[in-house]
Scaffold this motif. Structure first.
Motif: not given
Length: 143
Positions: A21, A24-25, A27-28, A37-38, A41-42, A44-45, A48
């Motif tokens: 995460y 990913i931050l 990366q932002i 990116f999306l 994120t999905v 890893f969500g 998790s």
């Protein structure tokens, strides 16, 4: 004999996901591709959620299994357990326990503590209390 902890806290994997995460931050903060990116994120969500939030905290002794929640616990007699085995998510190490309570069937799922021998001991205790219990078979064959 006291209670034995059956489920694992997966602390190492929680740290790994926290680092992911953090990546990913980062990366932002730099130029990025929104679709990638999306997607990451999905992914890893979902991982998790499956890894950390869908598993139960379980302890046992020679007569009962205890499902531990933040607001209390549920006791299940070992003789009411009729299946222990890897779940549909068998490749990521999730085990499932099927048990009866008031003629209804329920499941508990968990990540075992591999290095303590608790899973082997738990299976032996369940098999002793319920000789008809199915141990270590792939879940999809029985449901």
């Amino acid at each position: 004999m006291g209670r034995t902890k059956l489920s694992s806290d997966q602390v190492g994997l929680k740290v790994l996901f926290a680092l992911a995460y953090l990546g990913i931050l980062v990366q932002i903060l730099v130029p990025f591709n929104l679709v990638i990116f999306l997607g990451v994120t999905v992914l890893f969500g979902i991982m998790s959620y499956v890894r950390f939030f869908s598993s139960d905290k379980i302890e046992f002794d020679e007569d009962k299994m205890y499902l531990i929640y933040s607001d209390g616990e549920t006791e299940i007699n070992l003789k009411d357990i009729d299946f222990i085995g890897r779940s549909f998510y068998r490749n990521i190490g999730i085990y499932r326990i099927r048990y009866s309570d008031n003629d209804d069937k329920y499941f508990a799922q968990f990540y075992p503590q591999y290095f303590t021998g608790a899973l082997k001991k738990f299976k032996a205790e369940v098999k002793q209390k319920n000789p008809k219990a199915i141990i270590d078979n792939y879940l999809g064959q029985y449901l």
